[in-house]
Design a protein around this motif. Structure first.
Motif, PDB file in Angstrom:
ATOM      1  N   UNK A  93       0.808  -1.218   0.000  1.00 64.18           N
ATOM      2  CA  UNK A  93       0.000   0.000   0.000  1.00 64.18           C
ATOM      3  C   UNK A  93       0.841   1.268   0.000  1.00 64.18           C
ATOM      4  N   UNK A  94       2.157   1.140   0.128  1.00 62.34           N
ATOM      5  CA  UNK A  94       2.975   2.348   0.226  1.00 62.34           C
ATOM      6  C   UNK A  94       3.282   2.923  -1.159  1.00 62.34           C
ATOM      7  N   UNK A  95       3.636   4.178  -1.183  1.00 63.37           N
ATOM      8  CA  UNK A  95       3.997   4.857  -2.420  1.00 63.37           C
ATOM      9  C   UNK A  95       5.484   4.665  -2.699  1.00 63.37           C
ATOM     10  N   UNK A  96       5.872   4.871  -3.920  1.00 60.46           N
ATOM     11  CA  UNK A  96       7.285   4.778  -4.299  1.00 60.46           C
ATOM     12  C   UNK A  96       7.907   6.167  -4.262  1.00 60.46           C
ATOM     13  N   UNK A  97       9.199   6.227  -3.952  1.00 56.73           N
ATOM     14  CA  UNK A  97       9.905   7.506  -3.982  1.00 56.73           C
ATOM     15  C   UNK A  97       9.905   7.993  -5.430  1.00 56.73           C
TER      16      UNK A  97
END
Length: 159
Positions: A95-99
């Motif tokens: 669920x996390x975003x990418x840099x």
């Protein structure tokens, strides 16, 4: 001659208040959370942003903690101020975003440092709906239990 109320009915009356009051407070808080996630509270603005870092974090109680990351986002307000803020939602696993990912940032116009990633509003909305339903059920059950509480004895007619 007045009959005394049974201890069971007294207990049901007390339990009714114990469910009704916290249920009402939960419903009020949930309604505010839901309204804020739908942009119905305050002057919310949106701006394009970019994820610049993932900050490791934990959430939960001592017995059950969740590990994940929070996205640090850089964005420019409508007034031209560039800010870096950490999204308040802890995201786990996929669920996390990418840099480097582009995201939409929502922020209160009076305090842009309270910004959050736009997709976080759906999480807040779902939590708000769940809490609102739980509060309403607590209020309904508490209200029904209060109907069983002891009532004062009515004087006999003509007495």
């Amino acid at each position: 001659m007045a009959a005394t109320a049974s201890p069971f009915r007294q207990f049901l009356g007390l339990l009714g208040w114990v469910l009704l009051v916290p249920g009402a407070l939960t419903a009020l808080g949930a309604a505010w959370l839901l309204a804020s996630s739908l942009n119905l509270v305050g002057d919310m603005r949106s701006a394009p942003g970019r994820v610049v870092a993932l900050v490791p974090g934990t959430a939960g109680t001592m017995g059950r903690t969740a590990h994940g990351s929070q996205s640090m986002v850089e964005f420019t307000t409508h007034e031209g101020q560039t800010l870096r803020v950490t999204d308040p939602v802890l995201r786990r696993l996929q669920a996390q975003h990418s840099v480097g990912e582009s995201v939409t940032v929502r922020y209160p116009s009076r305090d842009p440092s309270q910004a959050e990633i736009g997709s976080s509003r759906w999480i807040k909305g779902l939590i708000g709906v769940g809490l609102l339903l739980a509060g309403l059920v607590g209020m309904a059950v508490g209200g029904l239990l209060l109907r069983f509480r002891p009532r004062p004895a009515m004087p006999a007619p003509g007495a």
